[in-house]
Design a protein around this motif. Structure first.
Motif, mmCIF file in Angstrom:
data_model
loop_
_atom_site.group_PDB
_atom_site.id
_atom_site.type_symbol
_atom_site.label_atom_id
_atom_site.label_comp_id
_atom_site.label_asym_id
_atom_site.label_seq_id
_atom_site.Cartn_x
_atom_site.Cartn_y
_atom_site.Cartn_z
ATOM 1 N N TYR A 111 27.699 49.364 -43.317
ATOM 2 C CA TYR A 111 28.552 49.630 -42.238
ATOM 3 C C TYR A 111 29.096 48.094 -42.274
ATOM 4 O O TYR A 111 30.166 47.908 -41.903
ATOM 5 C CB TYR A 111 28.100 50.360 -41.493
ATOM 6 C CG TYR A 111 27.553 51.589 -41.467
ATOM 7 C CD1 TYR A 111 28.508 52.815 -41.442
ATOM 8 C CD2 TYR A 111 26.405 51.903 -42.077
ATOM 9 C CE1 TYR A 111 28.235 53.913 -41.632
ATOM 10 C CE2 TYR A 111 26.148 53.452 -42.243
ATOM 11 C CZ TYR A 111 27.111 54.250 -42.187
ATOM 12 O OH TYR A 111 26.773 55.618 -42.369
ATOM 13 N N PHE B 82 33.020 46.402 -41.688
ATOM 14 C CA PHE B 82 33.462 45.698 -40.360
ATOM 15 C C PHE B 82 33.660 44.304 -40.438
ATOM 16 O O PHE B 82 34.763 43.482 -39.808
ATOM 17 C CB PHE B 82 32.664 45.951 -39.185
ATOM 18 C CG PHE B 82 32.781 47.234 -38.582
ATOM 19 C CD1 PHE B 82 33.310 47.449 -37.599
ATOM 20 C CD2 PHE B 82 31.969 48.356 -39.125
ATOM 21 C CE1 PHE B 82 33.856 48.747 -37.109
ATOM 22 C CE2 PHE B 82 31.911 49.541 -38.615
ATOM 23 C CZ PHE B 82 32.844 49.899 -37.657
ATOM 24 N N ASN C 63 39.399 37.333 -38.528
ATOM 25 C CA ASN C 63 39.967 38.377 -37.776
ATOM 26 C C ASN C 63 41.402 38.131 -36.998
ATOM 27 O O ASN C 63 42.310 38.823 -36.667
ATOM 28 C CB ASN C 63 38.887 38.927 -36.517
ATOM 29 C CG ASN C 63 38.245 40.035 -37.166
ATOM 30 O OD1 ASN C 63 38.252 40.673 -38.087
ATOM 31 N ND2 ASN C 63 37.370 40.602 -36.175
ATOM 32 N N VAL D 110 38.379 50.445 -39.432
ATOM 33 C CA VAL D 110 37.952 49.243 -38.942
ATOM 34 C C VAL D 110 38.925 48.500 -38.301
ATOM 35 O O VAL D 110 38.577 47.710 -37.415
ATOM 36 C CB VAL D 110 37.325 48.172 -39.940
ATOM 37 C CG1 VAL D 110 35.980 48.759 -40.499
ATOM 38 C CG2 VAL D 110 38.136 47.721 -40.818
ATOM 39 N N LYS E 253 38.986 47.379 -34.264
ATOM 40 C CA LYS E 253 37.455 47.199 -33.824
ATOM 41 C C LYS E 253 37.272 45.709 -33.377
ATOM 42 O O LYS E 253 37.739 44.685 -34.182
ATOM 43 C CB LYS E 253 36.607 47.577 -34.810
ATOM 44 C CG LYS E 253 36.925 49.178 -35.351
ATOM 45 C CD LYS E 253 36.478 50.043 -33.997
ATOM 46 C CE LYS E 253 36.697 51.527 -34.643
ATOM 47 N NZ LYS E 253 37.690 51.953 -35.200
ATOM 48 N N GLY F 63 30.897 44.358 -35.507
ATOM 49 C CA GLY F 63 30.398 44.014 -36.776
ATOM 50 C C GLY F 63 29.447 42.874 -36.856
ATOM 51 O O GLY F 63 28.543 43.207 -37.725
ATOM 52 N N LEU G 96 29.636 55.293 -36.401
ATOM 53 C CA LEU G 96 30.678 54.475 -36.530
ATOM 54 C C LEU G 96 32.045 54.925 -37.059
ATOM 55 O O LEU G 96 32.258 54.374 -38.086
ATOM 56 C CB LEU G 96 30.101 53.026 -37.390
ATOM 57 C CG LEU G 96 28.755 52.325 -36.504
ATOM 58 C CD1 LEU G 96 28.449 51.468 -37.679
ATOM 59 C CD2 LEU G 96 29.427 51.828 -35.571
#
Length: 466
Positions: free
Chosen positions: A164, A168, A225, A292, A295, A300, A366
């Motif tokens: 996961y 992320f 990000n 994602v 988020k 993450g 998630l």
């Protein structure tokens, strides 16, 4: 989607067979080059001996004893452990349910441990000092078995978490941060469990470099990000600059569970967005199984740090299982061999993974898609790659433990250099960090530089178990 795929030289079936036979072939080469405690001529005659003659031919249990052999095992382990996460990431990005992928993966992960145990762990006559695999199964060695099973449990939780975290945080940063935490905590524990056979002044210099890599990895994720947010905010400007974004909303999401072809094997896509553009990010979000976009960074990184803590525990637990530093075994009971411990380790990892993922089929986490056991059984799209990932990871873990038993498990944690391999796959296959800012590139270069230095220093600290 603009993801390069090696359709013309790679297929799941061929790769699975290639990994199995390559494992044995490489160990045979190491026997010749590094002069292991094996009879080469008996090995070369295996092709013409019957199973009964093999066991009576004097062929010894395969044990790595030299420092050079241990380093070679670590290097091969590094390559394998750095590759399997890329396969799982690719399947998630192509829309396959993560629960389906991990159920397939854990089956062949256990298969790899069984193959190793029934070959290298079973060769030669069983002796009181060095019992073979089947003999040890009936011995009263449950304290060591429980340590091995505990190690398998935390590894399973760590691997499941990273699946996961890849979505992320990205393949590169997830591997670097989790591996660095593993070294900072796990290597310190292994150093004392191994009775300080590694050179402390060298070992802990490497640990310090890994700690710096953790901080840089977090900074890379935050910076990347921010870059992606800017791209999406300026999406209209991308269109004006003639970036290929026409028809983004018409891209058809790839769904593994709708039947038919999906481009995983053939790599075909009617329209392709360029790596790193806002169109690529939107197309990827529409295609992948775990959503994602939007988020926060915290989710993450929290998953990644949890995975790192789990990974830091499995090697010390395996160390205790094979060397019994806490003297939990009864007098006269031999220590578990690497191969027997690895079998118990992988078996309990398999149990934990099956229980959790069967639960996640019906109660996903998630924002993963909901599924069912029937849907899993009928989902054959991409199954070959998931099975291959399990084999690759299983053989990689086995080689790590074989090297650790000879040179010390603290030094064997050098295989946590696997993010160097994973970053290569992340950039080549998935276009990670394409069209990012100069700040992100600078942080990424610093992270990889510190990581490379840490691995070299850690290998230099290798000792020799008496």
């Amino acid at each position: 989607m603009d993801i390069w795929w090696p359709k013309w030289w790679l297929s799941p079936k061929r790769c699975s067979l290639f990994c199995v036979f390559s494992f044995f072939f490489l160990l045979k080469i190491l026997d010749t080059l590094l002069q292991y405690d094996m009879d080469y001529w008996n090995l070369s005659k295996l092709a013409v001996l019957s199973p009964e003659k093999v066991l009576s031919s004097g062929f010894k249990m395969y044990m790595v004893e030299s420092k050079g052999g241990a380093i070679a095992c670590m290097l091969f382990s590094l390559l394998l452990l750095g590759t399997w996460p890329a396969l799982l990431t690719l399947l998630e990005r192509r829309g396959r349910f993560p629960q389906h992928t991990y159920l397939d993966y854990t089956i062949t992960n256990l298969l790899a441990a069984v193959i190793i145990a029934l070959t290298f762990g079973q060769f030669g006559p069983s002796t009181p000092e060095m019992p073979n695999f089947l003999t040890q199964l009936s011995q009263d060695n449950w304290p060591s078995v429980l340590f091995a099973m505990a190690g398998g449990m935390v590894l399973s939780l760590g691997n499941l978490s990273t699946q996961y975290a890849f979505a992320f945080v990205g393949l590169s940063v997830t591997e670097v941060v989790s591996a660095s935490i593993t070294v900072v905590i796990g290597t310190t524990l292994n150093y004392y469990l191994d009775d300080k056979i590694n050179k402390a002044e060298i070992l802990f210099s490497g640990v310090a470099c890994f700690l710096v890599a953790v901080c840089l990895g977090s900074a890379v994720h935050s910076s990347n990000n921010a870059d992606n947010k800017t791209k999406l905010d300026n999406y209209s400007n991308d269109c004006k600059d003639r970036v290929k974004t026409n028809g983004v909303t018409s891209f058809k999401p790839t769904n593994f569970n709708q039947g038919g072809t999906n481009g995983l094997e053939d790599g075909d896509a009617s329209e392709k967005a360029k790596f790193g553009t806002a169109a690529f990010l939107i197309e990827l979000e529409n295609t992948r199984s775990i959503k994602v976009l939007g988020k926060g960074t915290f989710i993450g990184l929290t998953i990644t740090f949890f995975a790192g803590i789990c990974f830091s525990m499995f090697s010390p637990a395996f160390n205790l299982a094979t060397n019994d530093q806490w003297h939990t075994l009864k007098d006269g009971v031999p220590h578990l061999t690497v191969y027997t411990a690895f079998f118990y380790f992988s078996s309990f990892s398999f149990v934990i993974a099956m229980v959790l993922n069967l639960t996640f089929l019906y109660y996903p986490i998630l924002n993963a898609p909901k599924s069912s056991f029937k849907a899993y059984l009928n989902d054959w799209n991409g199954r070959g790659w998931a099975l291959l990932a399990g084999l690759v990871c299983g053989f990689g873990n086995g080689l790590q433990f074989m090297g650790g038993q000879a040179a010390g498990y603290a030094a064997a944690d050098a295989v946590q250099a696997l993010p160097l391999v994973s970053t290569f796959w992340g950039v080549i296959l998935f276009g990670e960090y394409r069209r990012s800012s100069r700040k992100t590139y600078t942080l990424l270069a610093g992270m990889l530089l510190m990581f490379t230095a840490a691995v070299a220093i850690l290998m230099a600290s290798s000792g020799h178990r008496k």
